[in-house]
Design an enzyme around this catalytic site. Sequence first.
Site, PDB file in Angstrom:
ATOM      1  N   ARG A  50      37.998  72.571   3.134  1.00  0.00           N
ATOM      2  CA  ARG A  50      38.698  73.112   2.574  1.00  0.00           C
ATOM      3  C   ARG A  50      38.484  74.696   2.479  1.00  0.00           C
ATOM      4  O   ARG A  50      38.979  75.808   1.377  1.00  0.00           O
ATOM      5  CB  ARG A  50      39.668  73.698   1.569  1.00  0.00           C
ATOM      6  CG  ARG A  50      41.446  72.422   2.441  1.00  0.00           C
ATOM      7  CD  ARG A  50      41.983  73.270   3.091  1.00  0.00           C
ATOM      8  NE  ARG A  50      42.988  72.206   3.982  1.00  0.00           N
ATOM      9  CZ  ARG A  50      43.903  71.618   3.821  1.00  0.00           C
ATOM     10  NH1 ARG A  50      44.636  71.975   3.166  1.00  0.00           N
ATOM     11  NH2 ARG A  50      44.633  70.704   4.276  1.00  0.00           N
ATOM     12  N   ARG A  54      43.422  79.304   2.223  1.00  0.00           N
ATOM     13  CA  ARG A  54      44.552  80.874   1.192  1.00  0.00           C
ATOM     14  C   ARG A  54      43.833  81.587  -0.130  1.00  0.00           C
ATOM     15  O   ARG A  54      44.256  82.635  -0.447  1.00  0.00           O
ATOM     16  CB  ARG A  54      45.364  80.241   0.670  1.00  0.00           C
ATOM     17  CG  ARG A  54      46.050  80.000   2.714  1.00  0.00           C
ATOM     18  CD  ARG A  54      47.629  79.432   2.089  1.00  0.00           C
ATOM     19  NE  ARG A  54      48.675  80.123   3.019  1.00  0.00           N
ATOM     20  CZ  ARG A  54      49.118  80.891   3.814  1.00  0.00           C
ATOM     21  NH1 ARG A  54      48.985  81.986   3.342  1.00  0.00           N
ATOM     22  NH2 ARG A  54      49.789  80.572   4.207  1.00  0.00           N
ATOM     23  N   ARG A  63      46.060  85.763   8.477  1.00  0.00           N
ATOM     24  CA  ARG A  63      47.242  84.513   8.202  1.00  0.00           C
ATOM     25  C   ARG A  63      48.848  85.577   8.994  1.00  0.00           C
ATOM     26  O   ARG A  63      49.624  85.055   9.189  1.00  0.00           O
ATOM     27  CB  ARG A  63      47.423  83.821   7.084  1.00  0.00           C
ATOM     28  CG  ARG A  63      46.420  82.196   7.710  1.00  0.00           C
ATOM     29  CD  ARG A  63      46.861  81.893   8.523  1.00  0.00           C
ATOM     30  NE  ARG A  63      47.937  80.285   8.032  1.00  0.00           N
ATOM     31  CZ  ARG A  63      49.001  80.669   7.993  1.00  0.00           C
ATOM     32  NH1 ARG A  63      49.872  81.546   8.828  1.00  0.00           N
ATOM     33  NH2 ARG A  63      50.090  80.320   7.512  1.00  0.00           N
ATOM     34  N   ASP A  99      43.175  71.999  12.218  1.00  0.00           N
ATOM     35  CA  ASP A  99      43.834  70.589  10.927  1.00  0.00           C
ATOM     36  C   ASP A  99      43.441  69.815  11.437  1.00  0.00           C
ATOM     37  O   ASP A  99      43.480  69.438  13.503  1.00  0.00           O
ATOM     38  CB  ASP A  99      44.800  71.612  10.703  1.00  0.00           C
ATOM     39  CG  ASP A  99      46.294  70.958  10.307  1.00  0.00           C
ATOM     40  OD1 ASP A  99      45.737  70.929   8.919  1.00  0.00           O
ATOM     41  OD2 ASP A  99      46.817  69.887  10.465  1.00  0.00           O
ATOM     42  N   TYR A 174      51.183  60.888   9.131  1.00  0.00           N
ATOM     43  CA  TYR A 174      52.476  61.731   9.467  1.00  0.00           C
ATOM     44  C   TYR A 174      53.426  61.011  10.124  1.00  0.00           C
ATOM     45  O   TYR A 174      54.327  62.442  10.454  1.00  0.00           O
ATOM     46  CB  TYR A 174      51.625  62.920   9.591  1.00  0.00           C
ATOM     47  CG  TYR A 174      50.934  63.598   8.127  1.00  0.00           C
ATOM     48  CD1 TYR A 174      51.735  64.601   7.711  1.00  0.00           C
ATOM     49  CD2 TYR A 174      49.136  63.380   8.504  1.00  0.00           C
ATOM     50  CE1 TYR A 174      50.916  65.346   6.767  1.00  0.00           C
ATOM     51  CE2 TYR A 174      48.795  64.130   7.060  1.00  0.00           C
ATOM     52  CZ  TYR A 174      49.735  65.253   6.342  1.00  0.00           C
ATOM     53  OH  TYR A 174      49.174  65.821   4.976  1.00  0.00           O
TER      54      TYR A 174
HETATM   55  O1  1CP Z   1      37.870  75.164   5.439  1.00  0.00           O
HETATM   56  C1  1CP Z   1      38.445  74.710   6.350  1.00  0.00           C
HETATM   57  O2  1CP Z   1      38.480  73.100   5.326  1.00  0.00           O
HETATM   58  C2  1CP Z   1      39.614  74.253   6.789  1.00  0.00           C
HETATM   59  C3  1CP Z   1      40.016  74.034   8.301  1.00  0.00           C
HETATM   60  C4  1CP Z   1      41.404  72.965   7.706  1.00  0.00           C
HETATM   61  C5  1CP Z   1      40.903  71.471   7.740  1.00  0.00           C
HETATM   62  C6  1CP Z   1      39.409  70.245   7.840  1.00  0.00           C
HETATM   63  C7  1CP Z   1      42.241  72.376   7.434  1.00  0.00           C
HETATM   64  C8  1CP Z   1      42.994  73.950   7.402  1.00  0.00           C
HETATM   65  N1  1CP Z   1      42.458  71.093   7.304  1.00  0.00           N
HETATM   66  C9  1CP Z   1      42.093  70.779   7.424  1.00  0.00           C
HETATM   67  C10 1CP Z   1      42.160  68.909   7.342  1.00  0.00           C
HETATM   68  C11 1CP Z   1      43.558  68.205   6.382  1.00  0.00           C
HETATM   69  N2  1CP Z   1      44.504  69.180   7.093  1.00  0.00           N
HETATM   70  C12 1CP Z   1      43.872  67.311   6.270  1.00  0.00           C
HETATM   71  C13 1CP Z   1      42.608  66.277   5.542  1.00  0.00           C
HETATM   72  C14 1CP Z   1      42.182  67.425   3.840  1.00  0.00           C
HETATM   73  C15 1CP Z   1      42.375  67.033   2.750  1.00  0.00           C
HETATM   74  O3  1CP Z   1      43.237  65.755   3.008  1.00  0.00           O
HETATM   75  O4  1CP Z   1      42.672  68.305   2.653  1.00  0.00           O
HETATM   76  C16 1CP Z   1      44.975  67.211   6.331  1.00  0.00           C
HETATM   77  C17 1CP Z   1      45.582  65.947   5.301  1.00  0.00           C
HETATM   78  C18 1CP Z   1      46.038  68.176   6.758  1.00  0.00           C
HETATM   79  C19 1CP Z   1      47.397  68.239   6.945  1.00  0.00           C
HETATM   80  C20 1CP Z   1      47.393  69.310   6.154  1.00  0.00           C
HETATM   81  N3  1CP Z   1      47.472  70.455   6.895  1.00  0.00           N
HETATM   82  C21 1CP Z   1      48.525  69.459   5.226  1.00  0.00           C
HETATM   83  C22 1CP Z   1      48.218  68.924   3.935  1.00  0.00           C
HETATM   84  C23 1CP Z   1      50.222  68.347   4.170  1.00  0.00           C
HETATM   85  C24 1CP Z   1      50.001  67.510   2.396  1.00  0.00           C
HETATM   86  O5  1CP Z   1      50.231  66.176   3.552  1.00  0.00           O
HETATM   87  O6  1CP Z   1      49.705  67.689   1.673  1.00  0.00           O
HETATM   88  C25 1CP Z   1      48.875  70.975   4.945  1.00  0.00           C
HETATM   89  C26 1CP Z   1      48.567  71.878   3.850  1.00  0.00           C
HETATM   90  C27 1CP Z   1      47.898  71.686   6.525  1.00  0.00           C
HETATM   91  C28 1CP Z   1      48.112  72.878   6.556  1.00  0.00           C
HETATM   92  C29 1CP Z   1      46.475  73.819   6.852  1.00  0.00           C
HETATM   93  N4  1CP Z   1      45.482  73.729   7.161  1.00  0.00           N
HETATM   94  C30 1CP Z   1      44.177  74.677   6.669  1.00  0.00           C
HETATM   95  C31 1CP Z   1      45.327  75.310   6.157  1.00  0.00           C
HETATM   96  C32 1CP Z   1      44.340  76.394   5.146  1.00  0.00           C
HETATM   97  C33 1CP Z   1      46.085  74.778   5.852  1.00  0.00           C
HETATM   98  C34 1CP Z   1      46.920  75.251   4.643  1.00  0.00           C
HETATM   99  C35 1CP Z   1      48.003  76.690   5.027  1.00  0.00           C
HETATM  100  C36 1CP Z   1      47.382  77.955   6.125  1.00  0.00           C
HETATM  101  O7  1CP Z   1      46.270  78.031   5.003  1.00  0.00           O
HETATM  102  O8  1CP Z   1      47.795  78.228   6.663  1.00  0.00           O
END
Ligand code: 1CP
Length: 365
Positions: A50, A54, A63, A99, A174
């Site tokens: 990540r 944010r 965003r 994502d 999910y």
């Molecule tokens: O630089 C990077 O790594 C960002 C790219 C990225 C990656 C690798 C995003 C963007 N998502 C992911 C993978 C991801 N998404 C995983 C596997 C990694 C991990 O465990 O963190 C998972 C479980 C998700 C699902 C997801 N998407 C969640 C978790 C929800 C939960 O079950 O608790 C969330 C909050 C998101 C939204 C998301 N995806 C990415 C970001 C930066 C965000 C946050 C929201 C946003 O900034 O708009």
Amino acid sequence: MPYLADFCHFLGLALAIPLQYIMSTNSFNDNFLRACRREKSDHIPIWFMRQAGRYQPEYREVRKKYSLLEICRHPEVCANVTILPVEQLNVDAAILFSDITLPIGPMGIDFDIVENVGPVIHNPVRDAKDVDRIISFDAEESLPYVGETIEILKRELSVPLIGFVGAPFTLASYIIEGGPSKSYLKTKTFMYAQPVAWHKLMDKLATEMAKYLRYQVSKGAAAVQVFDSWVGNLSIEDYREYVYPHMVKMFSALKDLNVPLIHFGVVSGHLLTMMKDCGATVVGLDWRVRIDESWKLLNYEVAVQGNLDPAILVAPADIVKQKTNHILEQVDRPGFIFNLGHGIMPQADGDTLKRIVDQVHGYKK
Ligand code: 1CP
């Protein structure tokens, strides 16, 4: 005289060509790939899960104009978001901004990424009929913007790009729950009560995600990471029965790509040897385990990546330094990639991340 001019022109060319070659090879930082292959590197490589997100004011600005999925659909924007942390932090690898849910859309699963929640599925899978409705997809056709983003990144980056997918269990959680979960009760109920449908779902996800990773590599991803973030919620026995065969199939479908295959999970210390045996070449560790003990447990047959607790990013600077050093001191051979034990949280501070990168790059045993 004209001869002299020709000679100078020739000399210029003769010098320029190798110089250009030397500069282009020298400027590509392959320390991450070397560590993945357990070869010696110039310094211990580092990147952060990540690393685009944010905690960055610039990301928060983007965003305001684009939703997360809209960023993914605009290759120029998506490439810039991917590159930004590489430039700001001087990390040794980029991870494609995307994502894990992105590829389930073209499989017929409607979803959205909801602010402060995460993925929300509008038509969750609850029985065999729902599983049968999940379709195969062609990334070139359905997600062409992912390929375009990777092509831009391949031109622009001087570090390797990591492509990624969610592993079948984490995606299934999910798809079945309908969104994030704490207990995974619906997922486990489905798994125990409808094992035939479960295995069919896992098989479809493993097949589609392997294909999607192949697509990412064909466009220029130099390594891939399989995020099985939530699989640590299963017991060893259940992992072996309900997940392992699908992971073996998925990793074997990637082997001939000859790129590092990183396999990562959270709270998955009890599953590490199986996660290696699936066919991974790098195993990602969370902060609950020690690097030295885990690596030994894995017989040093893979590279390891991890494992600073992301919560430490908000600790005082001397604690961050001490905890970073504590990890580095456990490394006694090539094949280690410094990372966090899970993703950066929005509360993290970019300067702390930069200091960690400098400390890791400067570390000498
Ligand atoms: O630089 C990077 O790594 C960002 C790219 C990225 C990656 C690798 C995003 C963007 N998502 C992911 C993978 C991801 N998404 C995983 C596997 C990694 C991990 O465990 O963190 C998972 C479980 C998700 C699902 C997801 N998407 C969640 C978790 C929800 C939960 O079950 O608790 C969330 C909050 C998101 C939204 C998301 N995806 C990415 C970001 C930066 C965000 C946050 C929201 C946003 O900034 O708009």
